[in-house]
Scaffold this motif. Structure first.
Motif, PDB file in Angstrom:
ATOM      1  N   GLU A 186     -32.368 -11.874   2.830  1.00  0.00           N
ATOM      2  CA  GLU A 186     -32.223 -13.331   2.807  1.00  0.00           C
ATOM      3  C   GLU A 186     -32.011 -13.817   1.371  1.00  0.00           C
ATOM      4  O   GLU A 186     -31.152 -14.668   1.104  1.00  0.00           O
ATOM      5  CB  GLU A 186     -33.459 -13.991   3.412  1.00  0.00           C
ATOM      6  N   ASN A 189     -28.593 -12.741   0.125  1.00  0.00           N
ATOM      7  CA  ASN A 189     -27.554 -13.523   0.799  1.00  0.00           C
ATOM      8  C   ASN A 189     -27.368 -14.891   0.142  1.00  0.00           C
ATOM      9  O   ASN A 189     -26.258 -15.435   0.136  1.00  0.00           O
ATOM     10  CB  ASN A 189     -27.888 -13.692   2.282  1.00  0.00           C
ATOM     11  N   THR A 193     -23.727 -16.012  -0.951  1.00  0.00           N
ATOM     12  CA  THR A 193     -23.159 -17.278  -0.499  1.00  0.00           C
ATOM     13  C   THR A 193     -22.704 -18.128  -1.680  1.00  0.00           C
ATOM     14  O   THR A 193     -21.626 -18.731  -1.651  1.00  0.00           O
ATOM     15  CB  THR A 193     -24.192 -18.052   0.349  1.00  0.00           C
ATOM     16  N   GLU A 199     -22.300 -13.459   4.164  1.00  0.00           N
ATOM     17  CA  GLU A 199     -23.626 -12.843   4.204  1.00  0.00           C
ATOM     18  C   GLU A 199     -23.587 -11.483   4.899  1.00  0.00           C
ATOM     19  O   GLU A 199     -22.732 -11.226   5.748  1.00  0.00           O
ATOM     20  CB  GLU A 199     -24.604 -13.751   4.950  1.00  0.00           C
TER      21      GLU A 199
END
Length: 436
Positions: A186, A189, A193, A199
């Motif tokens: 997470e 990502n 991004t 992702e």
């Protein structure tokens, strides 16, 4: 031919020696100093930028012996490197390169450019992996001069800081290997991004020996389960974990840039999917956001594409095959030596180790690997410690019968309403269905 990204293996960082500093290297009774001067002319500059070997004694330094960074043949060869690829090193790209190195943008491909590149390679490119000092701003040097995406200065360290605060410091709270893995992905990502890269999906690497890998056919980040399932993690392992995840995220960025490059060169989404072996949805996103043709970003992506899918593909496949074989040979030689430590088995192990070291160096010198290995350590720099030690369980005041908690309550039962949070009790003692 199938093109594979081979995973970042576990044998990597701990066994790699730190590079020697470039500004004062002890050599026997001498010290090597590198003098860096800004280029000031064409061929005359060969005698200006140099390494100086300065012998020192207890009283005063002796005379210095000058050694040029590049000789005339190397300078001429580097100039041909640029001029032989006019479609890649356009006047606009050469101007951009010159200005980034502090030169007059209008000088074209001259000796000053070659020597400025060599000087930059000898200083800014002296990290691990160190760049070859050859005056050629190729697929290994350009990504370091023109940083973008995940290798922009400070990005890796910031990611490492997030990993420290939200994974390492929260190790016990996250509790499971899956939760730690998902939080790591997470966090990375968020960086992808921000760089305009799709992702990745988290998954465990099926090979327990792998630290991690980027699986581009499925666009997944594969992470080794071993460390993430432990009750705690050391600072060294935390650094390597952050490094690994960021290294593989850089590969993710590389593959998307290659897809964007091919979109700029006219390929449709279906053709990009087939050629690069990536998911159709990723190819569609690349087709919608092609790189600008003739840009520095496109030149850098071209270097990666050439290595993986173009003229360097056969060399890359041979290099990856050799490191697999060399690693296997070294493991087998070590096993034989451990079982029977004879001189002959020691010699076999020595040869296998030399072979592996050579193969490992060649693997890290692949353009896409050189870039990822140079990018990952920035994340490790953001790690400051291992996971906190588990806090001891609070001792309850004994009641009249000498039992903890409420009279007659079994040890480890949840507290009554209004008491301390369930998180203060060992997870194993919570009743089924309680939040962990």
């Amino acid at each position: 031919m199938e093109h594979l990204h081979r995973e970042k293996p576990e044998f990597d960082r701990a066994r790699e020696p730190a590079p020697a500093p470039r500004t004062g290297i002890a050599m026997g009774g001498s010290t090597v100093w590198i003098e860096h001067l800004r280029p000031a002319g064409n061929r005359a500059i060969t005698s200006i930028i140099m390494r100086t070997v300065q012998r020192q004694d207890d009283e005063a330094p002796a005379e210095a012996e000058a050694v040029p960074l590049l000789d005339e043949a190397q300078v001429a060869g580097a100039r041909r490197y640029y001029t032989a690829q006019p479609w890649l090193y356009t006047p606009a790209i050469i101007t951009q390169l010159r200005e980034a190195l502090g030169l007059d943008g209008e000088g074209g491909v001259d000796d000053a450019l070659v020597l400025a590149v060599a000087e930059w390679q000898s200083t800014e490119g002296a990290g691990d992996p160190a760049l070859a000092i050859d005056g050629k701003a190729g697929p290994r040097t350009l990504p370091r001069i023109f940083r973008s995406g995940l290798n922009v200065e400070g990005e890796g360290e910031a990611f490492g800081g997030d990993v420290q605060a939200e994974v390492i410091d929260e190790w016990a709270t996250l509790a499971t290997a899956e939760a730690r893995r998902d939080r790591l992905v997470e966090l990375v990502n968020e960086r992808l991004t921000a760089a305009g890269v799709p992702e990745v999906t988290p998954a465990f690497d099926p090979n327990a020996n792998n630290a991690g890998s980027f699986d581009f056919p499925t666009w997944r980040m594969l992470i080794g389960r071993g460390r993430l399932g432990a009750d705690s993690i050391s600072a060294a392992d935390a650094k390597d974990t952050a490094d690994t995840v960021y290294h593989e995220a850089r590969h993710t960025e590389q593959w998307f840039r290659m897809a964007q490059l091919r979109a700029a060169q006219g390929l449709g989404a279906a053709a990009i999917t087939t050629e690069l072996g990536i998911p159709a949805r990723i190819a569609t996103e690349a087709r919608a956001a092609p790189l600008e043709r003739g840009s520095m970003e496109a030149v850098i992506a071209q270097g990666w594409w050439d290595s993986v899918y173009g003229s360097g593909a056969a060399h890359r496949e041979a290099t990856l095959t050799e490191i697999d074989r060399a690693a296997t040979a070294r493991t087998q030689a070590q096993t034989r030596f451990d079982a029977n430590p004879t001189a002959a088995n020691q010699a076999t192990l020595d040869r296998a180790s030399v072979r592996f070291d050579r193969a490992f160096a060649a693997y890290r010198n692949l353009p896409e690997e050189n870039d990822a290995w140079a990018t990952g350590p920035a994340a490790a720099a953001g790690i400051t410690s291992g996971s906190p030690e588990a806090e001891p369980e609070p001792e309850a005041a004994p009641d009249a019968e000498g039992l903890g908690g409420e009279a007659g309550a079994p040890a480890g039962s949840p507290p009554p309403a209004g008491g301390p949070a369930h998180g203060t009790f060992p997870e194993a003692n919570l009743p089924a269905g309680s939040p962990s």
